[in-house]
Each structure stands twice: as C-alpha cells, then as structure tokens.
Design a protein around this motif. Structure first.
Motif, PDB file in Angstrom:
ATOM      1  N   ASP A 127       0.934  -1.328  -0.013  1.00 53.84           N
ATOM      2  CA  ASP A 127      -0.149   0.037   0.008  1.00 53.84           C
ATOM      3  C   ASP A 127       0.876   1.181   0.042  1.00 53.84           C
ATOM      4  OD1 ASP A 127      -2.252  -1.281  -0.001  1.00 53.84           O
ATOM      5  OD2 ASP A 127      -2.752  -1.331   2.180  1.00 53.84           O
ATOM      6  N   MET A 128       2.033   1.238   0.602  1.00 56.93           N
ATOM      7  CA  MET A 128       2.858   2.331   0.768  1.00 56.93           C
ATOM      8  C   MET A 128       3.603   2.920  -0.734  1.00 56.93           C
ATOM      9  SD  MET A 128       6.550   0.730   2.051  1.00 56.93           S
ATOM     10  CE  MET A 128       7.277   2.446   1.928  1.00 56.93           C
ATOM     11  N   LEU A 129       3.377   1.862  -1.577  1.00 57.85           N
ATOM     12  CA  LEU A 129       3.595   2.289  -3.141  1.00 57.85           C
ATOM     13  C   LEU A 129       2.225   2.508  -3.919  1.00 57.85           C
ATOM     14  CD1 LEU A 129       6.599  -0.114  -3.719  1.00 57.85           C
ATOM     15  CD2 LEU A 129       6.576   2.108  -3.157  1.00 57.85           C
ATOM     16  N   THR A 130       1.484   1.701  -3.929  1.00 58.29           N
ATOM     17  CA  THR A 130       0.030   1.798  -4.743  1.00 58.29           C
ATOM     18  C   THR A 130      -0.791   3.195  -4.264  1.00 58.29           C
ATOM     19  OG1 THR A 130      -1.306   0.234  -3.284  1.00 58.29           O
ATOM     20  CG2 THR A 130      -0.146  -0.549  -5.245  1.00 58.29           C
ATOM     21  N   LEU A 131      -0.697   3.289  -3.039  1.00 56.89           N
ATOM     22  CA  LEU A 131      -1.757   4.464  -2.673  1.00 56.89           C
ATOM     23  C   LEU A 131      -0.995   5.973  -3.098  1.00 56.89           C
ATOM     24  CD1 LEU A 131      -3.021   3.153   0.782  1.00 56.89           C
ATOM     25  CD2 LEU A 131      -4.074   3.127  -1.467  1.00 56.89           C
ATOM     26  N   PRO A 132       0.301   6.159  -2.926  1.00 56.90           N
ATOM     27  CA  PRO A 132       0.771   7.420  -3.377  1.00 56.90           C
ATOM     28  C   PRO A 132       0.894   7.242  -4.817  1.00 56.90           C
ATOM     29  CG  PRO A 132       2.232   6.343  -1.600  1.00 56.90           C
ATOM     30  CD  PRO A 132       1.140   5.218  -1.822  1.00 56.90           C
ATOM     31  N   LEU A 133       0.990   6.319  -5.596  1.00 57.47           N
ATOM     32  CA  LEU A 133       0.624   6.480  -7.008  1.00 57.47           C
ATOM     33  C   LEU A 133      -0.621   6.832  -7.503  1.00 57.47           C
ATOM     34  CD1 LEU A 133       1.776   5.510  -9.756  1.00 57.47           C
ATOM     35  CD2 LEU A 133       0.766   3.193  -9.390  1.00 57.47           C
ATOM     36  N   GLY A 134      -1.564   6.621  -6.582  1.00 58.24           N
ATOM     37  CA  GLY A 134      -2.874   7.213  -7.103  1.00 58.24           C
ATOM     38  C   GLY A 134      -2.906   8.658  -6.779  1.00 58.24           C
ATOM     39  N   ALA A 135      -2.266   8.960  -5.824  1.00 58.74           N
ATOM     40  CA  ALA A 135      -2.663  10.485  -5.311  1.00 58.74           C
ATOM     41  C   ALA A 135      -1.487  11.214  -6.219  1.00 58.74           C
ATOM     42  CB  ALA A 135      -1.757  10.704  -3.682  1.00 58.74           C
ATOM     43  N   VAL A 136      -0.399  10.929  -6.698  1.00 51.56           N
ATOM     44  CA  VAL A 136       0.416  11.448  -7.647  1.00 51.56           C
ATOM     45  C   VAL A 136      -0.421  11.438  -9.165  1.00 51.56           C
ATOM     46  CG1 VAL A 136       2.596  11.475  -9.017  1.00 51.56           C
ATOM     47  CG2 VAL A 136       2.371  10.858  -6.562  1.00 51.56           C
ATOM     48  N   GLY A 137      -1.126  10.779  -9.438  1.00 54.47           N
ATOM     49  CA  GLY A 137      -1.875  10.414 -10.558  1.00 54.47           C
ATOM     50  C   GLY A 137      -2.995  11.401 -10.522  1.00 54.47           C
ATOM     51  N   PHE A 138      -3.792  11.527  -9.246  1.00 51.52           N
ATOM     52  CA  PHE A 138      -4.820  12.655  -9.176  1.00 51.52           C
ATOM     53  C   PHE A 138      -4.170  13.738  -9.406  1.00 51.52           C
ATOM     54  CE2 PHE A 138      -7.127  15.516  -6.445  1.00 51.52           C
ATOM     55  CZ  PHE A 138      -8.293  15.218  -6.992  1.00 51.52           C
ATOM     56  N   ALA A 139      -2.928  14.480  -8.827  1.00 50.08           N
ATOM     57  CA  ALA A 139      -2.328  15.628  -8.918  1.00 50.08           C
ATOM     58  C   ALA A 139      -1.865  15.841 -10.460  1.00 50.08           C
ATOM     59  CB  ALA A 139      -1.069  15.641  -8.183  1.00 50.08           C
ATOM     60  N   ALA A 140      -1.386  14.934 -11.039  1.00 45.90           N
ATOM     61  CA  ALA A 140      -0.864  14.868 -12.560  1.00 45.90           C
ATOM     62  C   ALA A 140      -2.345  15.166 -13.487  1.00 45.90           C
ATOM     63  CB  ALA A 140      -0.253  13.738 -12.919  1.00 45.90           C
ATOM     64  N   LEU A 142      -5.249  16.670 -12.752  1.00 41.69           N
ATOM     65  CA  LEU A 142      -5.561  18.076 -12.367  1.00 41.69           C
ATOM     66  C   LEU A 142      -4.458  19.131 -12.946  1.00 41.69           C
ATOM     67  CD1 LEU A 142      -7.213  17.842  -8.905  1.00 41.69           C
ATOM     68  CD2 LEU A 142      -8.091  17.470 -11.321  1.00 41.69           C
ATOM     69  N   LEU A 143      -3.273  18.849 -12.593  1.00 40.04           N
ATOM     70  CA  LEU A 143      -2.408  19.954 -12.597  1.00 40.04           C
ATOM     71  C   LEU A 143      -1.606  19.792 -14.210  1.00 40.04           C
ATOM     72  CD1 LEU A 143      -0.553  19.968  -9.215  1.00 40.04           C
ATOM     73  CD2 LEU A 143      -2.418  21.494 -10.290  1.00 40.04           C
ATOM     74  N   VAL A 144      -1.245  18.554 -14.698  1.00 41.05           N
ATOM     75  CA  VAL A 144      -0.624  18.561 -16.038  1.00 41.05           C
ATOM     76  C   VAL A 144      -1.555  18.378 -17.037  1.00 41.05           C
ATOM     77  CG1 VAL A 144       1.289  17.214 -17.202  1.00 41.05           C
ATOM     78  CG2 VAL A 144       1.480  17.616 -14.621  1.00 41.05           C
ATOM     79  N   LEU A 145      -2.389  17.367 -16.832  1.00 35.19           N
ATOM     80  CA  LEU A 145      -3.406  17.220 -18.016  1.00 35.19           C
ATOM     81  C   LEU A 145      -4.539  17.923 -17.956  1.00 35.19           C
ATOM     82  CD1 LEU A 145      -3.468  13.302 -17.675  1.00 35.19           C
ATOM     83  CD2 LEU A 145      -1.982  14.637 -19.458  1.00 35.19           C
ATOM     84  N   HIS A 146      -4.854  18.703 -17.145  1.00 34.42           N
ATOM     85  CA  HIS A 146      -5.995  19.661 -16.817  1.00 34.42           C
ATOM     86  C   HIS A 146      -7.333  18.793 -16.935  1.00 34.42           C
ATOM     87  CE1 HIS A 146      -2.894  22.710 -16.818  1.00 34.42           C
ATOM     88  NE2 HIS A 146      -2.362  22.381 -17.908  1.00 34.42           N
TER      89      HIS A 146
END
Length: 254
Positions: A127-140, A142-146
């Motif tokens: 979980d310490m790898l999969t959950l942050p991957l989802g959080a970074v995907g959420f940020a990407a 919104l912020l990169v793909l808009h």
C-alpha cells in the motif's frame, strides 16, 4: 516564467538512471523489511559505506566491473538493469510527449516498473507504493493534463471497485482467493492516471501479457500446473504503460 522545453527533456531522460538505482534499492530492501529512507547505501559483502564515486548510475557499475572496490563482492546486476530500464523509460517518454507531460509519463513508468518487479518476485503490492501512485496520478490529472476533478476520482473508484467485486465474487464461489489484495488498489491508482474509459484497455493488455507468460511456461515445462501463481499486478503495470502511451484500444481501431 515558462520553463524551457529542453529542461523537461533533460530532466525526463537524465533522472532515469538515478531513479533506477533507487528502485533497485527498494526492490531489495522493502520485501526484506530493511530501512531504506535514512540509511546510507553500503556493500552487502563488507559493509563499507558507499561514496559518491560508487553511486554514479551505470558508469560506476561498468567502471568497477560489477564488484565492490573494497572486498570484490558482486554488485547485484539488478541495479544496472533497472538503471538502464529507467533510462529507456525516460527516453521513451521524452520521445512520446513534450513538456511536463513527458516527465509525468516517466514518473508513471518508473513507478509501474517498481511495482511490477516487486510483484513479480514476491507477489506483493505494498500500500505504501500503490496509494501514493494514485495520489500522484490525481495531481497529474489536474495539474498536468488539466482534467476535471471527477476524471481521476471516477477512474480510481471504478478501477478499485471492479477488481474488488471480482475478487469478492471469486472467493465466495470458489472458496479461495483469486486475486491479491493489492491488485484492486493498483488498478484504482492506475485509474487515477488514465481515467475510467481507459481501464478496459489496461485490463485487456494485462490479460494478453498474462496469457503470453502462461503459454511460455506451458511450452517450456510441457505440462500444466494448476496451482501456478501469476503476478497480476505485473501485468496490470504493463497494461497501464501501453495504454498510457498508445491510448485506449477503441481509439486505435476506431
């Protein structure tokens, strides 16, 4: 101030070997429950703390011929292989995309590679790898793909929910687990990056990868082992990477 295009290209490619070295460390230390965040790298043979000249990705391994300069112990080849793989992922990302999307693509690919290796070797998706991957995907998203906020949220919810329900139904019918507990969380994290509409393509690619490996095992062993386990998380990582680069399958054939 606008960041020059060349910065994103150099960052995407140049960071690859360093990320690969870190991934090599994680793939060894996380499954063994060894500290990795605050401890310095050291030779497993003699315990000598490694200096800067020992830690230059690719170049140090080649210069030292894959051995510790102090005791001659063999340096795990996974470091070199993962450094080269991450360099390749970075270069592929820079060729496929431009600007911050290229770096985001490389981050996604590097993270998927880390998860794929750990799952292939240990059938474990922490979980310490999969959950942050989802959080970074959420940020990407919104912020990169808009993308609108509901795109990563819906992708994560559908990705997790689909595999969770499938695993629950399988266990109720067959009386045993058919999927690992980390697989739904990984597909949920992938959905945060790709959106829900791309998830069928991820699963199709993953299924094709799994079938290819099963057929290869069948050919090599010339017998069917009914209890053979396959790392579905590794195949999901492959499916996610291909879908991200190529787009959903309906777009390829539409």
């Amino acid at each position: 101030m606008q960041v020059p295009e060349i910065f994103w290209t150099f960052a995407t490619i140049g960071l690859g070997p360093f990320v690969g070295s870190f991934i090599g460390l994680l793939t060894l230390r996380l499954p063994a429950e060894r500290p990795w965040a605050a401890s310095r790298s050291a030779c497993d043979g003699c315990g000598r703390k490694l200096g800067p000249l020992d830690l230059v990705p690719i170049a140090s391994f080649v210069a030292l011929r894959g051995r510790c300069r102090s005791c001659g112990a063999t340096i795990p080849r996974r470091y070199l292989l993962l450094e080269l793989a991450c360099l390749g992922i970075g270069a592929w990302s820079a060729l496929a995309f431009a600007g911050p999307i290229a770096l985001a693509t490389a981050v996604f690919g590097w993270w998927l590679l880390l998860l794929a290796v750990i799952d292939a070797e240990h059938f474990w998706l922490p979980d310490m790898l999969t959950l942050p991957l989802g959080a970074v995907g959420f940020a990407a998203s919104l912020l990169v793909l808009h993308e609108p906020v509901w795109t990563p949220v819906l992708g994560a919810a559908i990705g997790f929910g689909t595999l969770w329900l499938l695993a629950f139904a399988y266990e109720r019918v067959r009386g045993r687990q058919g999927l690992g507990g980390g697989d739904p969380r990984l597909l949920g994290a992938i959905g945060a990056w790709t959106g829900w509409s791309a998830l069928p393509s991820v699963v199709v690619w993953a299924g094709l990868a799994g079938i290819s490996v099963a057929l290869a095992q069948l050919i090599l062993r010339r017998q069917v082992a009914t209890d053979t386990r396959l790392p579905f998380g590794t195949f999901l990582a492959i499916g996610a990477w291909l879908t991200w680069l190529l787009g959903p399958l309906h777009g390829l054939f539409g």
